[in-house]
Design a protein around this motif. Structure first.
Motif, PDB file in Angstrom:
ATOM      1  N   ARG A   1      75.399  28.128  82.084  1.00  0.00           N
ATOM      2  CA  ARG A   1      74.866  26.755  82.013  1.00  0.00           C
ATOM      3  C   ARG A   1      75.397  25.957  83.198  1.00  0.00           C
ATOM      4  O   ARG A   1      76.534  26.131  83.612  1.00  0.00           O
ATOM      5  CB  ARG A   1      75.290  26.082  80.720  1.00  0.00           C
ATOM      6  CG  ARG A   1      74.881  24.618  80.604  1.00  0.00           C
ATOM      7  CD  ARG A   1      75.243  24.024  79.252  1.00  0.00           C
ATOM      8  NE  ARG A   1      74.455  24.615  78.187  1.00  0.00           N
ATOM      9  CZ  ARG A   1      73.254  24.178  77.800  1.00  0.00           C
ATOM     10  NH1 ARG A   1      72.700  23.164  78.413  1.00  0.00           N
ATOM     11  NH2 ARG A   1      72.614  24.765  76.816  1.00  0.00           N
TER      12      ARG A   1
ATOM     13  N   ASP B   1      66.991  21.934  80.133  1.00  0.00           N
ATOM     14  CA  ASP B   1      67.026  21.960  78.676  1.00  0.00           C
ATOM     15  C   ASP B   1      67.056  20.544  78.120  1.00  0.00           C
ATOM     16  O   ASP B   1      66.494  20.270  77.071  1.00  0.00           O
ATOM     17  CB  ASP B   1      68.254  22.729  78.184  1.00  0.00           C
ATOM     18  CG  ASP B   1      68.193  24.174  78.610  1.00  0.00           C
ATOM     19  OD1 ASP B   1      67.149  24.808  78.401  1.00  0.00           O
ATOM     20  OD2 ASP B   1      69.191  24.664  79.164  1.00  0.00           O
TER      21      ASP B   1
ATOM     22  N   THR C   1      70.199  25.877  81.315  1.00  0.00           N
ATOM     23  CA  THR C   1      70.733  27.141  80.813  1.00  0.00           C
ATOM     24  C   THR C   1      70.137  28.249  81.651  1.00  0.00           C
ATOM     25  O   THR C   1      68.922  28.288  81.872  1.00  0.00           O
ATOM     26  CB  THR C   1      70.362  27.348  79.329  1.00  0.00           C
ATOM     27  OG1 THR C   1      70.939  26.282  78.580  1.00  0.00           O
ATOM     28  CG2 THR C   1      70.887  28.676  78.815  1.00  0.00           C
TER      29      THR C   1
ATOM     30  N   LEU D   1      63.139  27.785  76.741  1.00  0.00           N
ATOM     31  CA  LEU D   1      62.916  26.898  75.608  1.00  0.00           C
ATOM     32  C   LEU D   1      61.551  26.234  75.662  1.00  0.00           C
ATOM     33  O   LEU D   1      60.947  25.951  74.658  1.00  0.00           O
ATOM     34  CB  LEU D   1      64.000  25.816  75.563  1.00  0.00           C
ATOM     35  CG  LEU D   1      65.396  26.311  75.246  1.00  0.00           C
ATOM     36  CD1 LEU D   1      66.385  25.162  75.306  1.00  0.00           C
ATOM     37  CD2 LEU D   1      65.431  26.950  73.866  1.00  0.00           C
TER      38      LEU D   1
END
Length: 138
Positions: free
Chosen positions: A62, A99, A117, A127
């Motif tokens: 991250r 994110d 991420t 995501l």
């Protein structure tokens, strides 16, 4: 944990300097950091002193990018851009690549931040899926 902190003047010449400092980071990290810097130039003013922090990295899974300036009341807004507009897509791009992102305000400053991420590191699906943006001038 990797931590980079830079103190720069928000000018067009600062963008390539910032990218050089981030040469070990992913393209998405370099792009998001540059977009946050460009927002300061465009909306706060060229020559504004900024502090840029990059925490983490691909090896950590991250990365957090923070850009702090001295204009707590000039807040970023995610607005739709039409095909004819030449600007206004920076935060849409940031929103698609990260994110999450947000703003932390203080009495004499604000910090716009985002987190990415590194899914290849975690072998996870993204995501969200970015929508294709229309190409101008083609």
């Amino acid at each position: 944990m990797t931590h980079l902190e830079l103190h720069l003047w928000a000018t067009p010449k600062a963008a390539p300097e910032l990218r050089r400092h981030l040469h070990d980071h992913t393209f998405d990290v370099r792009l998001c950091a540059t977009e946050l810097l460009t927002n300061v130039i465009e909306h706060v003013g060229e020559g504004t002193p900024v502090t840029i922090r990059v925490i983490g990295g691909q090896a950590h899974g991250r990365t957090r990018i923070e850009v702090t300036d001295s204009a707590p009341r000039t807040l970023p807004a995610l607005l739709p851009a039409t095909e004819a507009e030449e600007s206004g897509r920076g935060l849409a791009l940031l929103d698609a690549l990260t994110d999450r992102w947000g703003v932390e305000q203080g009495p004499d400053r604000k910090t716009v931040w985002c987190e990415i991420t590194h899914r290849a590191f975690h072998n996870e699906p993204p995501l969200r899926t970015a929508l294709p943006m229309p190409l101008m001038g083609l």
